[in-house]
Write a protein that holds these residues in place. Structure first.
Motif, PDB file in Angstrom:
ATOM      1  N   UNK A 171      -6.584 -10.611  -6.613  1.00  0.00           N
ATOM      2  CA  UNK A 171      -6.232  -9.267  -6.156  1.00  0.00           C
ATOM      3  C   UNK A 171      -5.647  -9.210  -4.750  1.00  0.00           C
ATOM      4  N   UNK A 172      -5.801 -10.269  -3.955  1.00  0.00           N
ATOM      5  CA  UNK A 172      -5.390 -10.191  -2.558  1.00  0.00           C
ATOM      6  C   UNK A 172      -4.391 -11.296  -2.209  1.00  0.00           C
ATOM      7  N   UNK A 173      -3.101 -10.981  -2.168  1.00  0.00           N
ATOM      8  CA  UNK A 173      -2.128 -12.002  -1.745  1.00  0.00           C
ATOM      9  C   UNK A 173      -2.260 -12.358  -0.271  1.00  0.00           C
ATOM     10  N   UNK A 174      -2.824 -11.428   0.515  1.00  0.00           N
ATOM     11  CA  UNK A 174      -3.089 -11.691   1.936  1.00  0.00           C
ATOM     12  C   UNK A 174      -4.546 -11.387   2.196  1.00  0.00           C
ATOM     13  N   UNK A 175      -5.248 -12.328   2.809  1.00  0.00           N
ATOM     14  CA  UNK A 175      -6.680 -12.169   3.062  1.00  0.00           C
ATOM     15  C   UNK A 175      -6.985 -12.363   4.537  1.00  0.00           C
ATOM     16  N   UNK A 219     -14.709 -29.819   0.369  1.00  0.00           N
ATOM     17  CA  UNK A 219     -13.545 -29.092   0.884  1.00  0.00           C
ATOM     18  C   UNK A 219     -14.000 -27.777   1.497  1.00  0.00           C
ATOM     19  N   UNK A 220     -13.076 -27.046   2.047  1.00  0.00           N
ATOM     20  CA  UNK A 220     -13.395 -25.741   2.620  1.00  0.00           C
ATOM     21  C   UNK A 220     -13.187 -24.659   1.570  1.00  0.00           C
ATOM     22  N   UNK A 221     -13.756 -23.488   1.831  1.00  0.00           N
ATOM     23  CA  UNK A 221     -13.542 -22.367   0.930  1.00  0.00           C
ATOM     24  C   UNK A 221     -12.059 -21.989   0.879  1.00  0.00           C
ATOM     25  N   UNK A 222     -11.379 -22.164   2.004  1.00  0.00           N
ATOM     26  CA  UNK A 222      -9.945 -21.867   2.030  1.00  0.00           C
ATOM     27  C   UNK A 222      -9.189 -22.795   1.091  1.00  0.00           C
ATOM     28  N   UNK A 223      -9.536 -24.071   1.093  1.00  0.00           N
ATOM     29  CA  UNK A 223      -8.890 -25.016   0.169  1.00  0.00           C
ATOM     30  C   UNK A 223      -9.222 -24.663  -1.280  1.00  0.00           C
ATOM     31  N   UNK A 224     -10.440 -24.182  -1.502  1.00  0.00           N
ATOM     32  CA  UNK A 224     -10.844 -23.781  -2.845  1.00  0.00           C
ATOM     33  C   UNK A 224     -10.004 -22.600  -3.332  1.00  0.00           C
ATOM     34  N   UNK A 225      -9.742 -21.655  -2.427  1.00  0.00           N
ATOM     35  CA  UNK A 225      -8.882 -20.522  -2.765  1.00  0.00           C
ATOM     36  C   UNK A 225      -7.485 -21.004  -3.175  1.00  0.00           C
ATOM     37  N   UNK A 226      -6.969 -21.978  -2.433  1.00  0.00           N
ATOM     38  CA  UNK A 226      -5.630 -22.488  -2.730  1.00  0.00           C
ATOM     39  C   UNK A 226      -5.585 -23.197  -4.086  1.00  0.00           C
ATOM     40  N   UNK A 236       0.707 -19.094  -3.446  1.00  0.00           N
ATOM     41  CA  UNK A 236      -0.273 -19.474  -2.444  1.00  0.00           C
ATOM     42  C   UNK A 236      -0.636 -18.263  -1.584  1.00  0.00           C
ATOM     43  N   UNK A 237      -1.931 -18.030  -1.398  1.00  0.00           N
ATOM     44  CA  UNK A 237      -2.394 -16.865  -0.651  1.00  0.00           C
ATOM     45  C   UNK A 237      -2.326 -17.110   0.851  1.00  0.00           C
ATOM     46  N   UNK A 238      -1.954 -16.057   1.587  1.00  0.00           N
ATOM     47  CA  UNK A 238      -1.937 -16.127   3.050  1.00  0.00           C
ATOM     48  C   UNK A 238      -3.329 -15.770   3.551  1.00  0.00           C
ATOM     49  N   UNK A 239      -3.992 -16.708   4.186  1.00  0.00           N
ATOM     50  CA  UNK A 239      -5.371 -16.528   4.643  1.00  0.00           C
ATOM     51  C   UNK A 239      -5.388 -16.538   6.160  1.00  0.00           C
ATOM     52  N   UNK A 240      -5.895 -15.441   6.741  1.00  0.00           N
ATOM     53  CA  UNK A 240      -5.915 -15.291   8.201  1.00  0.00           C
ATOM     54  C   UNK A 240      -7.365 -15.208   8.665  1.00  0.00           C
ATOM     55  N   UNK A 241      -7.919 -16.293   9.192  1.00  0.00           N
ATOM     56  CA  UNK A 241      -9.307 -16.256   9.665  1.00  0.00           C
ATOM     57  C   UNK A 241      -9.415 -15.478  10.979  1.00  0.00           C
ATOM     58  N   UNK A 242     -10.449 -14.645  11.093  1.00  0.00           N
ATOM     59  CA  UNK A 242     -10.725 -13.892  12.323  1.00  0.00           C
ATOM     60  C   UNK A 242     -12.202 -14.023  12.648  1.00  0.00           C
ATOM     61  N   UNK A 243     -12.585 -13.900  13.929  1.00  0.00           N
ATOM     62  CA  UNK A 243     -13.984 -14.121  14.320  1.00  0.00           C
ATOM     63  C   UNK A 243     -14.883 -12.892  14.190  1.00  0.00           C
ATOM     64  N   UNK A 244     -14.361 -11.755  13.768  1.00  0.00           N
ATOM     65  CA  UNK A 244     -15.126 -10.506  13.857  1.00  0.00           C
ATOM     66  C   UNK A 244     -15.773 -10.073  12.547  1.00  0.00           C
ATOM     67  N   UNK A 245     -15.495 -10.757  11.456  1.00  0.00           N
ATOM     68  CA  UNK A 245     -16.072 -10.345  10.172  1.00  0.00           C
ATOM     69  C   UNK A 245     -17.478 -10.921  10.016  1.00  0.00           C
ATOM     70  N   UNK A 246     -18.485 -10.075  10.125  1.00  0.00           N
ATOM     71  CA  UNK A 246     -19.869 -10.490   9.942  1.00  0.00           C
ATOM     72  C   UNK A 246     -20.173 -10.594   8.448  1.00  0.00           C
ATOM     73  N   UNK A 247     -21.292 -11.249   8.078  1.00  0.00           N
ATOM     74  CA  UNK A 247     -21.665 -11.290   6.659  1.00  0.00           C
ATOM     75  C   UNK A 247     -21.808  -9.902   6.046  1.00  0.00           C
ATOM     76  N   UNK A 248     -22.311  -8.928   6.828  1.00  0.00           N
ATOM     77  CA  UNK A 248     -22.455  -7.571   6.288  1.00  0.00           C
ATOM     78  C   UNK A 248     -21.081  -6.976   5.957  1.00  0.00           C
ATOM     79  N   UNK A 249     -20.130  -7.112   6.896  1.00  0.00           N
ATOM     80  CA  UNK A 249     -18.783  -6.600   6.638  1.00  0.00           C
ATOM     81  C   UNK A 249     -18.117  -7.364   5.495  1.00  0.00           C
ATOM     82  N   UNK A 250     -18.341  -8.673   5.465  1.00  0.00           N
ATOM     83  CA  UNK A 250     -17.754  -9.477   4.388  1.00  0.00           C
ATOM     84  C   UNK A 250     -18.306  -9.065   3.037  1.00  0.00           C
TER      85      UNK A 250
END
Length: 511
Positions: A171-175, A219-226, A236-250
């Motif tokens: 569902x998400x081409x960009x994450x 492997x990493x979860x990102x590699x698993x997504x790929x 291939x999905x565009x994955x942008x890691x950010x430091x602000x997403x807590x487990x609750x928000x995720x």
């Protein structure tokens, strides 16, 4: 091969429901323990001559002790995250203590427990993984030898981890993702897990031991997504890691995008923060097997989904117990007024033809009328923290007791006669939806649709009467839609009807 049965707790859960036919195929006798006997009876393996069905709960010491008597080994495949998402650690603790007592009284030869990877001494270990480790410690405190298998992500069609992966990538081409999505993980295929579980019955070297189990890939979860995107034929999905997403928000993001509710997603998301890889691989020498790669596992899972051969799903863990007021009693249920809305039609059709269309309702087939209204109700439910409109079912034309059906749960299936569903969406009360087929003569049946609601307080009463006009509109449309689906004419109706049975007399009283 011993003649006594092997006890499988959590028999209708994701792993238990797959392990039982696996053991039966190998020649073992199995005693399947579940909270709902009707749910057990609906499983494809329930009629196997080597299966005994036992109704009970690990939180009920008496029923657990009775189920354990006469067995020589037991699988402990229970966790309370689905049943008690807000207090699962307490429930898991209690269940483990009860299992120790029952196993001791039955003089079991071994207990086999499937838990999670993670270092107990890690101060950042998630509550979920810490609880799984605590359960192992409690089980190991008794005199019965315990084999503890520690797995990371279990990949297979229908597993919660795989469903989260599938829906996010689909569902998400960009994450925009937490940066710990790059943490290492060592997934294992569910088929390999089942082989290890069976092997623990056949090798005494595993008695009292703890083993890490994982697949060949780290492997990493990102590699698993790929990998998933490539196997699913997606870009291939565009994955942008950010430091602000807590487990609750995720977890809330997972809740909105996937069928997995926030209460379940949050413990899983918290576990993603911890690198989960095997620290040792001793079990590979004791129970050798071909370990599937992540790519092979995802490919197999996608094929099973495409072929509609998903054996079990993470949603199977529901207790599927009807509310007390649905059962027969001496008088109308004293806890409140039961509100009802019922419509019926008469069709020139056989019960068989009507039933085939009725049990195909929901999922990709839709609800035969007002599908956009059903979806809007699901979106609203999702936004307020409910399970939402899952838009799915286990099989397109089969229903078992305990199956998830969009935002309903199947409570009772009486072929060519009756289908009873329990609402799992957020409502101020308890709601059921009942379909009944009543033969009137050759090629003539009456089809009834009845909604029954036990409101909780004033909010429940206001809710019922505010949606009552919509119920009338949708129910009449659904009955016409069912007739169109069958392709047989309506001779009377749709019209309102008043149930002939008292409110408290729908199911036989529980013994």
């Amino acid at each position: 091969m011993r003649s006594e049965p092997v006890l499988v707790t959590g028999a209708t859960g994701y792993i238990g429901g797959r392990l039982i036919p696996h053991l039966l195929a190998a020649g073992y006798r199995v005693r399947a323990l579940g909270r709902s006997l009707s749910k057990l009876q609906c499983r494809p393996w329930a009629s196997h001559p080597a299966v005994e069905l036992a109704q009970g709960d690990v939180l009920d010491p008496a029923s657990l002790k009775q189920a354990t008597e006469g067995c020589w080994a037991a699988y402990y495949l229970v966790h309370s995250m689905m049943a008690a998402p807000d207090s699962y650690t307490t429930a898991d603790r209690t269940g483990a203590h009860n299992m120790v007592q029952a196993a001791t009284a039955a003089n079991l030869n071994r207990i086999i427990y499937l838990g999670g990877l993670g270092k107990p001494e890690d101060p950042h270990l998630s509550e979920h993984l810490r609880s799984r480790t605590e359960v192992a410690r409690i089980l190991q405190s008794g005199p019965v030898p315990v084999t503890f298998l520690r797995a990371a992500m279990i990949l297979g069609s229908g597993s919660a981890s795989f469903e989260i992966l599938r829906y996010l990538v689909d569902r998400l081409p960009v994450m925009i993702t937490p940066r710990w999505l790059r943490n290492p993980v060592q997934p294992i295929a569910v088929s390999n897990v089942l082989n290890y579980l069976q092997g623990c019955l056949e090798h005494d070297e595993v008695l009292g031991q703890t083993f890490d189990i994982g697949g060949p890939d780290i492997l990493s979860y990102q590699e698993l997504f790929n990998i998933y995107a490539k196997e699913a034929g997606l870009a291939r999905r565009l994955i942008i890691p950010v430091p602000v997403l807590t487990p609750r928000l995720s977890s809330w993001w997972i809740h909105l995008v996937t069928p997995v509710p926030a209460a379940i997603a949050r413990p899983l998301a918290e576990g993603l923060q911890n690198p989960v890889i095997c620290q040792e691989n001793r079990i590979r020498e004791i129970i050798p097997q071909k370990l599937l790669t992540c790519r092979e596992t995802i490919r197999l899972a996608l094929n099973k989904i495409k072929m509609q051969q998903v054996d079990t799903c993470w949603t199977d863990a529901s207790a599927s117990v009807p509310p007390e007021w649905v059962y027969c009693g001496d008088v109308n249920y004293a806890g409140g007024t039961i509100l009802e809305c019922g419509y019926r039609v008469t069709l020139r059709a056989t019960p068989t033809a009507v039933w085939q269309s009725l049990v195909s309702i929901g999922g990709e087939n839709g609800w035969y009328f007002g599908n956009i209204l059903w979806k809007v109700r699901g979106w609203i439910d999702r936004l307020i923290g409910g399970i939402g409109f899952r838009s799915g079912r286990r099989h397109p034309s089969e229903l078992y007791v305990g199956d998830a059906l969009d935002f309903w749960r199947v409570l009772q299936v009486e072929p060519e006669s009756r289908l009873l569903l329990l609402a799992e969406m957020k409502v101020p009360g308890e709601a059921i939806l009942e379909f009944a087929i009543i033969p009137l003569g050759p090629e003539l049946v009456e089809l009834r649709e009845l909604s029954r609601f036990l409101p909780r307080g004033l909010a429940g009463i206001i809710y019922w009467y505010s949606v009552y006009p919509l119920h009338q509109y949708v129910f009449k449309g659904m009955l016409r839609g069912l007739a169109d689906r069958i392709g047989r004419p309506i001779t009377a109706g749709p019209e309102r009807f008043t149930p002939t049975l008292p409110h408290a007399c729908r199911l036989p009283r529980k013994k």
